[in-house]
Design a protein around this motif. Sequence first.
Motif, PDB file in Angstrom:
ATOM      1  N   THR A   4       0.824  -1.205   0.000  1.00  0.00           N
ATOM      2  CA  THR A   4       0.000   0.000   0.000  1.00  0.00           C
ATOM      3  C   THR A   4       0.856   1.253   0.000  1.00  0.00           C
ATOM      4  O   THR A   4       0.531   2.243  -0.669  1.00  0.00           O
ATOM      5  CB  THR A   4      -0.927   0.005   1.219  1.00  0.00           C
ATOM      6  N   PHE A 195      -6.988   2.123   2.719  1.00  0.00           N
ATOM      7  CA  PHE A 195      -6.969   1.261   1.537  1.00  0.00           C
ATOM      8  C   PHE A 195      -6.129   0.006   1.760  1.00  0.00           C
ATOM      9  O   PHE A 195      -6.314  -1.005   1.076  1.00  0.00           O
ATOM     10  CB  PHE A 195      -6.437   2.067   0.342  1.00  0.00           C
ATOM     11  N   THR A 220      -6.769  -6.554  -5.223  1.00  0.00           N
ATOM     12  CA  THR A 220      -7.788  -6.051  -4.298  1.00  0.00           C
ATOM     13  C   THR A 220      -8.629  -7.206  -3.779  1.00  0.00           C
ATOM     14  O   THR A 220      -8.874  -8.189  -4.480  1.00  0.00           O
ATOM     15  CB  THR A 220      -8.697  -5.026  -5.003  1.00  0.00           C
ATOM     16  N   TRP A 228     -13.731   1.755  -3.641  1.00  0.00           N
ATOM     17  CA  TRP A 228     -12.472   2.494  -3.705  1.00  0.00           C
ATOM     18  C   TRP A 228     -12.202   3.145  -5.052  1.00  0.00           C
ATOM     19  O   TRP A 228     -11.598   4.214  -5.113  1.00  0.00           O
ATOM     20  CB  TRP A 228     -11.313   1.576  -3.322  1.00  0.00           C
ATOM     21  N   LEU A 279      -9.107   8.254  -3.274  1.00  0.00           N
ATOM     22  CA  LEU A 279      -7.685   8.123  -2.984  1.00  0.00           C
ATOM     23  C   LEU A 279      -6.920   9.440  -3.115  1.00  0.00           C
ATOM     24  O   LEU A 279      -5.779   9.533  -2.668  1.00  0.00           O
ATOM     25  CB  LEU A 279      -7.056   7.073  -3.906  1.00  0.00           C
TER      26      LEU A 279
END
Length: 341
Positions: A4, A195, A220, A228, A279
Motif C-alpha cells: 500500500t 486502503f 484487491t 475504492w 484516494l
Amino acid sequence: MNTTAKWRAGTAGMTVIAALAAGTGAAAADSGPPRCEQISVAVPLTAGGPLDQRMAGTLCRPRGAARAIQILVPGGTYDRSYWLRRGGDGPSFAETMVRGGYAVLAVDRLGSGRSTWPSGAVLRPDSHQASLHQVVLAARQGKLDGRRYTRVVGVGNSIGSSIIRGVQIRHPDALDGIILTGESSTPNERAFEEFAGAIHPAAQDPRLAARRLDEAYYTTRPGTRGDWFYHRPGARPAVIARDEATKEPDTFLESLPPVSDNRLIRVPTMIMVGQHDRLLCGEGATDCTSTAALRAQQKRWYPDTPLEATVIPGTGHVLTLHRTAPASSAQALDWVRRNLG
C-alpha cells in the motif's frame, strides 16, 4: 515498504475496439473499425539490462496516416482492457483517440495481462519505468509496426500515471506530452492508510490463486473495487461487476522520483482527476472542488511545465469506467490536438 505504501508513493504522485483487440466483440468506429493488432515488445527489467522480458499490448491505428501515437498505461490491478472498455454510452478512450486520428498502444505492464510475470526476486526498483521507456523507444524506432512515430504521448491512470512521470523525469526526451489521470502530487494519505485493508496477496485471491504467483504480487480483496475506485452514482453496476470479475494481479516495488522532481518536466502536461476520487480528494489532499482550484494547487509542483488540469464531475478514481468517460476522453482528445496537432 509495504504494497500500500508503494501504491501511495506511485499515486502521489470490454466492449473492445475490434475483435482483434481482445478476442471478444467489436465496436465500430464512425468511419469503420480501426485496425488493431496484438503486439509484444522485448523490454528489460532494469535500465541497461538485457531485453529478456515481454510487454504485451494492443496497437490500433486510424484509417490513413496517424498523427502521433499514444501509449496507454493502466493503473494497479488493471490490464490494457482498462482503455478499451466503455464506461458510458459513447466510445472508449482508445476509440476516441483513434477516431481523432491517433494511433494508440494500450499495454499490460509487467506482471499483468499477457506480459511477462517476473518473480519478485528479479524485479528491480525501476522495472516498470525501464520497460515502459523501452516501449517508447520502440515506437520512435519503428519497432512496433514498421512506422517511426515522431510524436509520442504517454497517458496513464493512477500508478500508470506515476510511471509515466518517472520516465519523463529520467528521460526528458522520451515523450512529447503526458496525460495523468487518477494521480496528483497531493494524495489523500489517510485514505491510503484505509486502503491497506482492501489489498491482499494475489495467491490468496480465489480468482487468481491458480496462477501461483509469489508474494510480490497483490490484488484487491473481493468486493472492494466499487467502493475504492468508483463513485457509484456515476457508474453502472454492470461495469463495476465486470471490473471485479476481470481484476488482475499486480506487482509494484518501484522507486519513483519524488514529486518535487516534477519541476523537471517541460513537456505539455494534463492532469485529470475525478471529483469523487477517494484516494486523492479531501481536506489536506487534492483540491477537487473545481478545475481552477486543482490547477492552482498542482501548478506549484510543475513550475516550468505547460500545465492544464481538470476535475471531472460525478467520477471516481478510474475515469474511463464511469458514465462520464466519453466526455473526459473528448477533453483529453481536445488537449492532444491543441498541444500536439
